[in-house]
Design a protein around this motif. Sequence first.
Motif, short mmCIF file in Angstrom:
data_model
loop_
_atom_site.label_atom_id
_atom_site.label_comp_id
_atom_site.label_asym_id
_atom_site.label_seq_id
_atom_site.Cartn_x
_atom_site.Cartn_y
_atom_site.Cartn_z
N ALA A 19 0.90 -1.85 0.06
CA ALA A 19 0.28 -0.07 0.10
C ALA A 19 0.92 1.00 -0.06
N GLY A 20 1.68 1.12 0.96
CA GLY A 20 3.05 2.40 0.92
C GLY A 20 3.16 2.43 -0.72
N LEU A 21 4.35 2.12 -1.59
CA LEU A 21 4.16 1.31 -2.29
C LEU A 21 3.73 1.66 -2.92
N GLY A 22 2.25 1.65 -3.32
CA GLY A 22 1.51 2.24 -3.89
C GLY A 22 0.93 3.56 -4.14
N ILE A 23 1.09 4.22 -2.64
CA ILE A 23 1.25 5.67 -2.27
C ILE A 23 2.05 6.66 -3.24
N ALA A 24 3.33 5.92 -2.93
CA ALA A 24 4.34 6.20 -2.82
C ALA A 24 4.52 6.38 -4.59
N LEU A 25 3.45 5.72 -5.15
CA LEU A 25 3.50 5.59 -7.07
C LEU A 25 2.95 6.32 -7.55
N LEU A 26 1.86 7.11 -7.04
CA LEU A 26 0.77 7.75 -6.82
C LEU A 26 1.25 9.16 -6.94
N CYS A 27 1.61 9.64 -5.69
CA CYS A 27 2.82 10.37 -5.34
C CYS A 27 3.69 11.22 -7.01
N VAL A 28 4.61 9.86 -6.85
CA VAL A 28 5.66 9.93 -7.76
C VAL A 28 4.84 10.87 -8.97
N GLY A 29 3.99 9.92 -9.29
CA GLY A 29 2.79 10.16 -10.86
C GLY A 29 2.12 11.32 -10.87
N GLY A 30 1.76 11.82 -9.35
CA GLY A 30 1.00 13.43 -9.55
C GLY A 30 2.52 14.80 -9.64
N ILE A 31 2.83 13.77 -8.83
CA ILE A 31 4.42 15.08 -9.35
C ILE A 31 4.58 15.62 -10.36
N LEU A 32 5.13 13.79 -11.03
CA LEU A 32 5.96 14.11 -12.55
C LEU A 32 4.95 14.95 -13.80
N SER A 33 3.55 14.50 -13.58
CA SER A 33 2.37 14.84 -14.99
C SER A 33 2.07 16.05 -14.07
N ALA A 34 2.48 16.86 -13.68
CA ALA A 34 1.68 18.24 -12.76
C ALA A 34 2.68 19.40 -13.16
N CYS A 35 3.89 18.60 -14.03
CA CYS A 35 4.16 19.91 -15.32
C CYS A 35 4.78 19.23 -16.40
N ALA A 36 3.54 17.87 -16.74
CA ALA A 36 3.44 17.89 -18.08
C ALA A 36 2.40 18.90 -19.15
N SER A 37 2.16 19.44 -18.95
CA SER A 37 1.58 20.02 -20.25
C SER A 37 0.98 21.96 -19.31
N VAL A 38 2.22 22.22 -20.21
CA VAL A 38 3.05 23.43 -19.49
C VAL A 38 2.33 24.77 -20.97
N GLY A 39 2.04 25.63 -20.20
CA GLY A 39 1.31 26.55 -21.42
C GLY A 39 0.08 26.63 -22.40
N PRO A 40 -0.74 27.58 -23.03
CA PRO A 40 -1.17 26.75 -23.79
C PRO A 40 -1.77 26.51 -25.29
N ALA A 41 -2.61 25.65 -25.04
CA ALA A 41 -2.44 24.95 -26.68
C ALA A 41 -2.36 25.33 -28.22
N ALA A 42 -1.79 24.77 -29.11
CA ALA A 42 -1.73 25.88 -30.19
C ALA A 42 -3.33 26.59 -30.87
N TRP A 43 -3.73 25.79 -29.83
CA TRP A 43 -5.13 26.56 -30.56
C TRP A 43 -5.70 27.79 -29.81
N ASP A 44 -5.12 27.44 -28.99
CA ASP A 44 -5.10 28.31 -27.62
C ASP A 44 -4.80 30.06 -28.08
N HIS A 45 -3.57 30.42 -28.53
CA HIS A 45 -3.39 31.18 -28.40
C HIS A 45 -3.63 32.96 -29.10
N ASP A 46 -4.63 32.34 -29.42
CA ASP A 46 -5.06 33.82 -29.92
C ASP A 46 -6.09 34.42 -28.67
N LEU A 47 -6.45 33.70 -27.36
CA LEU A 47 -6.62 33.92 -26.14
C LEU A 47 -5.56 34.31 -25.96
#
Lengths: 83, 148
Positions: free
Chosen positions: A13-41
């Motif tokens: 369970a501890g390992l699972g929670i740790a993996l979830l936390c690591v996954g959460g931290i890594l994916s937090a920066c996965a999408s930086v900046g607006p999408a290509a079609w949102d630049h006009d906004l």
Amino acid sequence: MQNDGRRRARARAGLGIALLCVGGILSACASVGPAAWDHDLMARKSMQLNTHPDLMAALEHSYFSKEGASGGRSFVGGGCGCN
Amino acid sequence: MALVTVIAMVSVGGHVAHAAPSAALDLSQYHGKVVYLDFWASWCAPCKLSFPFLEKLQSYYAGRNFVLLAVNVDHDRTKADAFLREAGSNLPIVYDTTGGIARTFNVKAMPTSVVIGADGRVRYVHSGFFPDQMPLYEAHISELLNAK
């Protein structure tokens, strides 16, 4: 025997929670900046840091002339402290 | 991938079809044809540069198994229409104001062209528009048109 089983379950369970936390931290920066079609906004006036440049210039002027303070929004001068 | 159903409005020949605000872009109707999907926006300078090339492709491959669809991703459609008037374009336009189609094709830059083979599979993705690569873009289309 039962304690060993519980320990293993807790470890898993501890390992699972740790993996979830690591996954959460890594994916937090996965999408930086607006999408290509949102630049006009992003280019809209309402999205600018300085939406009223004239008002900002007047404020800057009053800080400079009355408060003796200026800068903070850009890099100016050569570091001599005389501006 | 061939079947993309999203909310979009379609216009052909420069005339906007207001009748179907939730018409679907169904690429399955183009099965057996090479489809060139060009994602563009009115605020994008290279897109403006690419339009004469797209017009040329459209006329050059007319009569072949080739379909060119220009997918506009402007949030404000009036800007897209003004751009088209200025460009005097007759390309078939698909309006993707919500970015649904662009998201489906994982568009990362403007413009982006997705070249889909006759089998309905995405074969080439051209990210950006570079005039010196126009022969390559054409070669990709020719290759897919000549594929057995």
